[in-house]
Every structure is written in structure tokens, then in C-alpha cells.
Motif scaffolding. Structure first.
Motif, PDB file in Angstrom:
ATOM      1  N   ARG A  45      -2.488   1.095  15.895  1.00  0.00           N
ATOM      2  CA  ARG A  45      -1.653   0.749  14.735  1.00  0.00           C
ATOM      3  C   ARG A  45      -0.188   1.036  15.027  1.00  0.00           C
ATOM      4  O   ARG A  45       0.702   0.308  14.581  1.00  0.00           O
ATOM      5  CB  ARG A  45      -2.110   1.543  13.500  1.00  0.00           C
ATOM      6  N   ARG A  48       1.155  -1.772  16.942  1.00  0.00           N
ATOM      7  CA  ARG A  48       1.304  -2.970  16.113  1.00  0.00           C
ATOM      8  C   ARG A  48       2.236  -2.750  14.934  1.00  0.00           C
ATOM      9  O   ARG A  48       2.585  -3.691  14.236  1.00  0.00           O
ATOM     10  CB  ARG A  48      -0.066  -3.418  15.600  1.00  0.00           C
ATOM     11  N   ILE A  50       1.651  -1.184  11.980  1.00  0.00           N
ATOM     12  CA  ILE A  50       0.967  -1.497  10.734  1.00  0.00           C
ATOM     13  C   ILE A  50       0.313  -0.243  10.175  1.00  0.00           C
ATOM     14  O   ILE A  50       0.079   0.723  10.901  1.00  0.00           O
ATOM     15  CB  ILE A  50      -0.109  -2.592  10.926  1.00  0.00           C
ATOM     16  N   ASP A  53      -4.206  -0.193   6.193  1.00  0.00           N
ATOM     17  CA  ASP A  53      -4.641  -1.371   5.447  1.00  0.00           C
ATOM     18  C   ASP A  53      -4.267  -2.674   6.141  1.00  0.00           C
ATOM     19  O   ASP A  53      -4.529  -3.758   5.621  1.00  0.00           O
ATOM     20  CB  ASP A  53      -4.043  -1.363   4.032  1.00  0.00           C
ATOM     21  N   GLY A  54      -3.615  -2.548   7.302  1.00  0.00           N
ATOM     22  CA  GLY A  54      -3.217  -3.740   8.047  1.00  0.00           C
ATOM     23  C   GLY A  54      -1.882  -4.321   7.625  1.00  0.00           C
ATOM     24  O   GLY A  54      -1.482  -5.380   8.114  1.00  0.00           O
ATOM     25  N   THR A 184      -9.544   3.208   8.532  1.00  0.00           N
ATOM     26  CA  THR A 184      -9.767   1.783   8.302  1.00  0.00           C
ATOM     27  C   THR A 184     -11.260   1.534   8.074  1.00  0.00           C
ATOM     28  O   THR A 184     -12.094   2.384   8.401  1.00  0.00           O
ATOM     29  CB  THR A 184      -9.300   0.955   9.505  1.00  0.00           C
TER      30      THR A 184
END
Length: 204
Positions: A45, A48, A50, A53-54, A184
Motif C-alpha cells: 500500500r 501504491r 493507498i 480501503d484502496g 484489508t
């Protein structure tokens, strides 16, 4: 009221149940594996940028982008690798703790408002003058052309020959939440699978 009791007579089955109970009593080993999995997903994460929760992290302010660019840095929460590399795990018999001991981690994770009080600061300059020191001091404040030249505007105290004091008014800095820690749905499923394999062992 009707009471019912089931007694297991089969020794092999009783041995299996005893094994299941024993493996379920101390889950330190699978908890360590779950912690390692959460550490890995946290690092992904971070790469990325993020949250669990994405959702993308809140973009940096333009002033922060410029400041980081001067340092050759572009990634969020990574002026240094201290915070990202500080994520550790500690397994127990019934849980695993995944987190960091970095002092500012909570502000990065949850967001914060930092209030600064009025402060008197000193600014050091190196100046070349054409006149005497008295003329320089008198005209440096009014910036009269020809009397003094700032070389440059700011410098280290050890190299300065001129200092001024300035009052910085009170202000606040708002740090938006950029959640890097969390669980997640994939982590939950992965953790369930790890526990199931540990408790059941070879019994499928």
C-alpha cells in the motif's frame, strides 16, 4: 427439559480433537505469519500510496511538492525511509500487534492540526558594503540601492555578518490523514486461512 450428552468413545477421534484443542490454545506461530502478511500488504500500500480501503492518499500541497523536489524526493511520507521501515510485528498466543514506535506516525495515520505560537526568529545574512559599518546598518533596513548588497539573503550564522529579528505570527498546519496501517478484506481472508491450516493441521 431434555438433556443430551455425547461421549466420544473412538480413541483416534479423541486424539484428533485433543490435537486441535492443543494447537488452538497457543496461536503464536500462525499469529506471527499473519503479522508478516500484514507487514507485506502495508508495504505494498505504501508503494501504491493507498489506504486499506484502496483509496488514494490525499495529494501533497504544492509547497510540499516543491520542497521535496529540492531534496530529490517524490513519494509521499518518504522524505526518509524511517517511518516505512519502522513497521514491526509482535506475536502473542492469541493476537499479533503490527505497528510503529515513530513519534509522528499517529499524525500521519490519523491526520492532525499543529498549532504554532508566535515566535521571534533570527535571520542571518552575509553582506558586502561600500560604506562603513554604520552606513550599512542604517541603509540595509531601507534597502537603499548602492549602500549594501545581500550575498545571499540567508546564510549560516557562522558565515553571517548581519542579523535581523523577525516576528512570525501564530499559524496552524493541517496534516491530512494518510492511512498506511489497517486490515484489508484480503488480509482477513489470508489470516483466516493461516489459522485454519494451523488448527486443522493435516486434518482436512
Amino acid at each position: 427439559m431434555v438433556a443430551m450428552r455425547v461421549t466420544v468413545q473412538d480413541q483416534e477421534l479423541r486424539d484428533v480433537l485433543a490435537g486441535l484443542s492443543g494447537r488452538a490454545r497457543n496461536l503464536r506461530q500462525p499469529m506471527d505469519a499473519i503479522g508478516a502478511m500484514i507487514q507485506a500488504s502495508t508495504d505494498i500500500r505504501w508503494e501504491r500510496e493507498i489506504d486499506p480501503d484502496g483509496q488514494p492518499w490525499t495529494p501533497l500541497a504544492s509547497s510540499t511538492v516543491k520542497r521535496k523536489a529540492k531534496l530529490g524526493k517524490e513519494r509521499m511520507l518518504q522524505i526518509s525511509t524511517r517511518l516505512r521501515s519502522s513497521i514491526t510485528r509482535k506475536p502473542y498466543a492469541d493476537r499479533v500487534d503490527v505497528g510503529t514506535n515513530v513519534a509522528y506516525a499517529a499524525a500521519m495515520q490519523n491526520g492532525a492540526t499543529i498549532k504554532r505560537s508566535p515566535t521571534l526568529v533570527r535571520i542571518y545574512r552575509k553582506v558586502s558594503t561600500k560604506g562603513g559599518v554604520t552606513d550599512f546598518v542604517r541603509h540595509a533596513v531601507t534597502t537603499r540601492s548602492g549602500d549594501s548588497v545581500l550575498l545571499p539573503l540567508f546564510t549560516k550564522r557562522s558565515k553571517a555578518n548581519f542579523m535581523t529579528r523577525h516576528l512570525v505570527q501564530a499559524y496552524s498546519i493541517r496534516i491530512p490523514a494518510r492511512r498506511f496501517l489497517g486490515i484489508t478484506p484480503e488480509d482477513t481472508q489470508g489470516g483466516t486461512d493461516i489459522l485454519r491450516r494451523h488448527v486443522l493441521g493435516d486434518v482436512q
